[in-house]
Design a protein around this motif. Structure first.
Motif, mmCIF file in Angstrom:
data_model
loop_
_atom_site.group_PDB
_atom_site.id
_atom_site.type_symbol
_atom_site.label_atom_id
_atom_site.label_comp_id
_atom_site.label_asym_id
_atom_site.label_seq_id
_atom_site.Cartn_x
_atom_site.Cartn_y
_atom_site.Cartn_z
ATOM 1 N N ALA A 178 -1.916 8.011 7.307
ATOM 2 C CA ALA A 178 -2.712 7.848 8.525
ATOM 3 C C ALA A 178 -2.676 6.410 9.023
ATOM 4 C CB ALA A 178 -4.148 8.294 8.273
ATOM 5 N N ASP A 179 -1.647 5.679 8.648
ATOM 6 C CA ASP A 179 -1.506 4.301 9.121
ATOM 7 C C ASP A 179 -1.017 4.344 10.567
ATOM 8 O OD1 ASP A 179 -0.857 1.742 9.730
ATOM 9 O OD2 ASP A 179 0.249 1.333 7.884
ATOM 10 N N MET A 180 -1.909 4.004 11.489
ATOM 11 C CA MET A 180 -1.565 4.156 12.902
ATOM 12 C C MET A 180 -0.616 3.070 13.404
ATOM 13 S SD MET A 180 -2.949 6.789 13.077
ATOM 14 C CE MET A 180 -2.058 7.124 14.542
ATOM 15 N N ASN A 181 -0.568 1.959 12.696
ATOM 16 C CA ASN A 181 0.294 0.881 13.189
ATOM 17 C C ASN A 181 1.748 1.127 12.838
ATOM 18 O OD1 ASN A 181 -1.868 -0.570 14.251
ATOM 19 N ND2 ASN A 181 -2.401 -1.256 12.194
ATOM 20 N N LEU A 182 1.997 1.286 11.564
ATOM 21 C CA LEU A 182 3.369 1.485 11.110
ATOM 22 C C LEU A 182 3.390 2.582 10.066
ATOM 23 C CD1 LEU A 182 4.418 -2.228 10.706
ATOM 24 C CD2 LEU A 182 5.496 -0.598 12.247
ATOM 25 N N SER A 183 3.523 3.801 10.532
ATOM 26 C CA SER A 183 3.564 4.913 9.593
ATOM 27 C C SER A 183 4.925 4.892 8.905
ATOM 28 C CB SER A 183 3.386 6.185 10.394
ATOM 29 O OG SER A 183 4.400 7.084 10.096
ATOM 30 N N ASN A 184 4.955 4.931 7.596
ATOM 31 C CA ASN A 184 6.298 4.894 6.996
ATOM 32 C C ASN A 184 6.476 5.568 5.648
ATOM 33 O OD1 ASN A 184 5.026 2.978 5.517
ATOM 34 N ND2 ASN A 184 5.993 1.249 6.551
ATOM 35 N N ILE A 185 5.552 6.417 5.254
ATOM 36 C CA ILE A 185 5.768 7.144 4.000
ATOM 37 C C ILE A 185 7.032 8.001 4.119
ATOM 38 C CG2 ILE A 185 4.832 8.902 2.428
ATOM 39 C CD1 ILE A 185 3.068 6.519 2.231
ATOM 40 N N ILE A 224 -5.114 8.928 0.850
ATOM 41 C CA ILE A 224 -4.862 8.607 2.259
ATOM 42 C C ILE A 224 -4.532 7.129 2.446
ATOM 43 C CG2 ILE A 224 -7.390 8.614 2.694
ATOM 44 C CD1 ILE A 224 -6.630 9.541 5.555
ATOM 45 N N ASP A 225 -3.403 6.901 3.091
ATOM 46 C CA ASP A 225 -2.955 5.537 3.407
ATOM 47 C C ASP A 225 -3.496 5.207 4.793
ATOM 48 O OD1 ASP A 225 -1.639 3.187 4.030
ATOM 49 O OD2 ASP A 225 0.365 3.916 3.512
ATOM 50 N N THR A 226 -4.494 4.322 4.832
ATOM 51 C CA THR A 226 -5.154 4.044 6.110
ATOM 52 C C THR A 226 -4.555 2.835 6.815
ATOM 53 O OG1 THR A 226 -6.756 2.576 5.119
ATOM 54 C CG2 THR A 226 -7.331 4.888 5.161
ATOM 55 N N LYS A 245 0.813 -1.229 0.000
ATOM 56 C CA LYS A 245 0.000 0.000 0.000
ATOM 57 C C LYS A 245 0.840 1.270 0.000
ATOM 58 C CE LYS A 245 -1.874 -1.080 3.861
ATOM 59 N NZ LYS A 245 -1.367 -2.451 3.963
ATOM 60 N N SER A 246 1.793 1.348 0.923
ATOM 61 C CA SER A 246 2.520 2.616 1.098
ATOM 62 C C SER A 246 3.353 2.940 -0.136
ATOM 63 C CB SER A 246 3.399 2.553 2.351
ATOM 64 O OG SER A 246 2.582 2.330 3.475
ATOM 65 N N ASN A 247 3.999 1.931 -0.687
ATOM 66 C CA ASN A 247 4.760 2.167 -1.923
ATOM 67 C C ASN A 247 3.845 2.570 -3.058
ATOM 68 O OD1 ASN A 247 7.803 1.545 -2.002
ATOM 69 N ND2 ASN A 247 6.937 0.069 -0.555
HETATM 70 MG MG LIG Z 1 2.208 0.787 4.810
#
Ligand SMILES: [Mg+2]
Ligand SMILES: Nc1ncnc2c1ncn2[C@@H]1O[C@H](COP(=O)(O)OP(=O)(O)OP(=O)(O)O)[C@@H](O)[C@H]1O
Length: 272
Positions: A62-69, A141-143, A39-41
């Motif tokens: 907005a990924d609360m677990n592992l934010s990594n953008i 938005i990356d959820t 997703k993030s990529n």
């Molecule tokens: Mg991700």
């Protein structure tokens, strides 16, 4: 900035409901059933591909677990939403500069604050969103994987939801579970599938057809196909070097796939 207690879902007016004909960004959320499917990529490079095509794009992480953008880009946020809540900065100060004019709001930095005061944090995010949506053509938005309380407002109010899966049976099953939840929670959802890490175009198309058949059979609904992204070891190298694949290798097979998805989205929106 003042945080009004009444900030709520109602403020999430969609384009169609905008009485003043003010132009608001289209909101596209990217989610998945299973984690680690790309997703993030995808969202980062999709944002770059849309920016290259002249669109003003904001990416909300907005990924609360592992934010990594920010890690994928090798940039480090100076401020977090917490600073905004404390009135120390303006919303624009939060934005990071990505390639080709892409802007990034690292909304999940400062996880501790989210855990201890999640309602206040969520309100701050919605307020930031409301301020920013007048300034962009698209907000992506990356959820993260699954739907959290934190991201549900965004997903439910999106103009478009993109679900990413890989060809792995576990990822496909979880993607279907997510589709089911979305049809249950959203009255007129525009749900789109992207199949990542495929070996051939045909593999992606076949997986989409299978999922869509199941969706039609059991839910009596349809999902759209936005395309696939080829498995590409150059993408994995790009992650290690913290440079988006579209910048590092614009002509690689995964870059070409992501450009195609961007074109599909922009072409579809032009018709509206
Ligand atoms: Mg991700
Ligand atoms: N098209 C691809 N080809 C090869 N490898 C890929 C591809 N897309 C993603 N990957 C690999 O998968 C890893 C995970 O990708 P990414 O971080 O984008 O997934 P994610 O869905 O955001 O994960 P999470 O659910 O943890 O947030 C990447 O670091 C990369 O190694």
């Amino acid at each position: 900035m003042e945080f009004n207690q009444s900030i709520s879902l109602q403020n999430f007016a969609k384009n169609a409901k905008n009485k003043n004909k003010e132009k608001f960004a289209k909101l596209i959320s990217i989610t998945s059933g299973k984690g680690g499917v790309g997703k993030s990529n995808f969202i980062l490079n999709l944002g770059i591909a849309m920016s290259i095509r002249g669109k003003k794009v904001l990416l909300i992480d907005a990924d609360m677990n592992l934010s990594n953008i920010d890690i994928l880009l090798g940039v480090y946020p100076k401020y977090t939403l917490t600073n905004l809540m404390d009135d120390l900065i303006e919303v624009e100060d939060l934005l990071l500069d990505g390639p080709k004019g892409l802007k990034i709001l690292p909304a999940s930095s400062g996880n501790l604050e989210v855990l201890t005061n999640s309602k206040r944090y969520q309100r701050a995010l919605i307020q930031a969103y409301n301020d920013l949506r007048k300034k962009f053509d698209y907000i992506l938005i990356d959820t993260g994987a699954g739907i959290s309380d934190y991201s549900v407002d965004f997903v439910v109010n999106s103009d478009k939801v993109i679900i990413i899966t890989t060809p792995e049976p576990t990822a496909i099953t979880d993607a279907y579970a997510m589709i089911k939840i979305l049809f249950y929670r959203i009255s007129h959802p525009d749900i789109n599938l992207v199949i990542n890490m495929v070996q051939t175009e045909e593999e992606g198309k076949n997986i989409f057809n299978k999922v869509n058949l199941i969706v039609q059979h059991f839910l009596n609904k349809k999902v759209n196909y936005l395309g696939n992204i080829m498995f590409d070891h150059y993408l994995q190298e790009a992650v290690k070097e913290q440079v988006p694949i579209l910048v590092k290798r614009p002509r690689s097979k995964s870059s070409a796939s992501i450009h195609n998805v961007a074109m599909m989205i922009l072409k579809g929106d032009k018709k509206e």
